[in-house]
Design an enzyme around this catalytic site. Structure first.
Site, mmCIF file in Angstrom:
data_model
loop_
_atom_site.group_PDB
_atom_site.id
_atom_site.type_symbol
_atom_site.label_atom_id
_atom_site.label_comp_id
_atom_site.label_asym_id
_atom_site.label_seq_id
_atom_site.Cartn_x
_atom_site.Cartn_y
_atom_site.Cartn_z
ATOM 1 N N ASP A 66 0.823 -1.218 0.000
ATOM 2 C CA ASP A 66 0.000 0.000 0.000
ATOM 3 C C ASP A 66 0.852 1.261 0.000
ATOM 4 O O ASP A 66 0.463 2.282 -0.573
ATOM 5 C CB ASP A 66 -0.968 -0.001 1.198
ATOM 6 C CG ASP A 66 -2.334 -0.561 0.808
ATOM 7 O OD1 ASP A 66 -2.812 -0.236 -0.294
ATOM 8 O OD2 ASP A 66 -2.918 -1.316 1.600
ATOM 9 N N GLU A 97 -4.960 5.110 -0.630
ATOM 10 C CA GLU A 97 -3.818 4.196 -0.474
ATOM 11 C C GLU A 97 -2.999 4.599 0.752
ATOM 12 O O GLU A 97 -2.479 3.744 1.474
ATOM 13 C CB GLU A 97 -2.926 4.184 -1.723
ATOM 14 C CG GLU A 97 -3.601 3.725 -3.008
ATOM 15 C CD GLU A 97 -4.164 2.311 -2.992
ATOM 16 O OE1 GLU A 97 -4.136 1.642 -1.949
ATOM 17 O OE2 GLU A 97 -4.661 1.886 -4.045
ATOM 18 N N HIS A 100 -4.868 3.339 3.708
ATOM 19 C CA HIS A 100 -4.643 1.897 3.860
ATOM 20 C C HIS A 100 -3.300 1.640 4.537
ATOM 21 O O HIS A 100 -3.219 0.897 5.508
ATOM 22 C CB HIS A 100 -4.635 1.187 2.497
ATOM 23 C CG HIS A 100 -5.912 1.300 1.728
ATOM 24 N ND1 HIS A 100 -6.038 0.866 0.432
ATOM 25 C CD2 HIS A 100 -7.120 1.806 2.069
ATOM 26 C CE1 HIS A 100 -7.281 1.085 0.007
ATOM 27 N NE2 HIS A 100 -7.945 1.661 0.986
ATOM 28 N N TYR A 104 -2.571 -0.142 8.849
ATOM 29 C CA TYR A 104 -1.829 -1.280 9.407
ATOM 30 C C TYR A 104 -1.030 -0.825 10.626
ATOM 31 O O TYR A 104 -0.856 -1.580 11.583
ATOM 32 C CB TYR A 104 -0.898 -1.906 8.372
ATOM 33 C CG TYR A 104 -1.619 -2.355 7.120
ATOM 34 C CD1 TYR A 104 -2.538 -3.402 7.162
ATOM 35 C CD2 TYR A 104 -1.395 -1.721 5.905
ATOM 36 C CE1 TYR A 104 -3.211 -3.804 6.020
ATOM 37 C CE2 TYR A 104 -2.062 -2.107 4.756
ATOM 38 C CZ TYR A 104 -2.969 -3.147 4.810
ATOM 39 O OH TYR A 104 -3.630 -3.535 3.683
HETATM 40 MN MN MN3 Z 1 -4.680 -0.053 -1.054
HETATM 41 MN MN MN3 Z 2 -5.744 0.338 -4.423
#
Ligand code: MN3
Ligand code: MN3
Length: 320
Positions: A66, A97, A100, A104
């Protein structure tokens, strides 16, 4: 020569898919900070050391992918947009992105100690198979032709993430780590739209090629997928052999590789279908938030394409 700077006009849409994708993506906007991750701590404490190690590593690997999408992935395809609205959609994708990749870290900071987190990043930044997949994709982002970059992006989004996604989906199917899984389902929902959209834009360009060019391109595309799959098999073995999940994960990978090809308008490479995948994992994908399969409800057509053109009356409804 005078240069004219063009203002983006959302009332003159050239491709209705740009508009419907923008609407879909903005509708499903989310942030990691709104998910109560600490509710998963009881489940987390009951996992074995080997399971905890696996969770850390798969999320480390997903963070790397990501990060790459947020940094070079979207930039790579930005230069080849067909419409100004496509670039606006890419702006949305690029920001998500980053959400994302950050999410984590929210998971790590909830479940892991500082030294465990350092170890996870150390492992991620040095694992041979992870580094190899990042290198293969990034070299295409840097040196590939426009259509090749879109293939790399779609393979990453619809295929390469799934060796990692398997773990949280498996736990979700077993009623564990539900909040961690919620984040993963939100990511999968986004990736599903990204893969379909970029795959659609790929198909527009691919259809403009001559038959010979298409055939040559197809050879390149299937070679690349197979090269990535071989690396993915080895990555999967290093992660999952200890828990005995390797073969199930590989089935899931082949199923998703086929979905990536489907997004690109191509025939499947592997015989595996949804019914071959561990039903616990498929169940994890299909419950609650997740809309993983919403594009494929109509076979490999695009549900997006079914959007009805807006009429003048539609704009007036809210104003009465
Ligand atoms: Mn992603
Ligand atoms: Mn994507």
């Amino acid at each position: 020569m005078t240069t004219y700077y063009k203002a983006i006009n959302w009332n003159a849409i050239e491709d209705i898919i740009d508009k419907s994708t923008w609407e879909k993506l903005t509708e499903q906007f989310w942030l990691d900070t709104r998910i109560p991750l600490s509710n998963d701590l009881d489940d987390w404490r009951k996992l074995t050391a080997a399971e905890k190690d696996l969770v850390g590593k798969v999320f480390g690997g997903l963070t790397l992918l990501d990060t790459m999408q947020s940094q070079s992935g979207v930039e790579a395809i930005r230069g080849d947009v067909r419409t100004p609205h496509e670039e606006a959609v890419l702006n949305n994708i690029q920001f998500m992105e980053s959400v994302h990749a950050k999410s984590y870290s929210s998971i790590f900071s909830t479940l892991n100690t500082k030294s465990e987190i350092d170890e996870i990043f150390e492992w991620t930044n040095n694992n041979d198979y992870l580094q190899k997949k990042a290198k293969i994709i990034n070299e295409i982002y840097e040196n590939g032709a426009a259509l090749q970059k879109k293939v790399a992006s779609t393979f990453l989004e619809t295929f390469l993430f799934y060796s990692g996604f398997f773990t949280p989906l498996y736990y979700l199917g077993n009623n564990k780590l539900a909040n961690v899984a919620e984040i993963i389902k939100l990511i999968i929902r986004d990736e599903s739209v990204h893969g379909t959209y970029i795959g659609y834009k790929f198909q527009l360009g691919f259809n403009e090629l001559s038959e010979t060019e298409q055939e040559e391109f197809r050879d390149w595309m299937y070679d690349l997928l197979y090269q990535l799959y071989e690396n993915e098999e080895k990555y999967t073995e290093t992660l999952y052999d200890e828990l005995g999940w390797t073969e199930e994960v590989k089935t899931f990978l082949r199923y998703n590789a086929n979905k990536a090809l489907m997004n690109l308008g191509q025939d499947p490479l592997f015989p595996d279908t949804a019914s071959d995948v561990n039903p616990i994992v498929m169940n994890g994908i299909s419950t609650g938030t997740s809309n993983h399969d919403f594009f494929s409800q109509v076979g490999n057509g695009y549900l997006l394409g079914n959007v009805e053109a807006m009429r003048d009356e539609d704009y007036l409804i809210g104003m009465k």
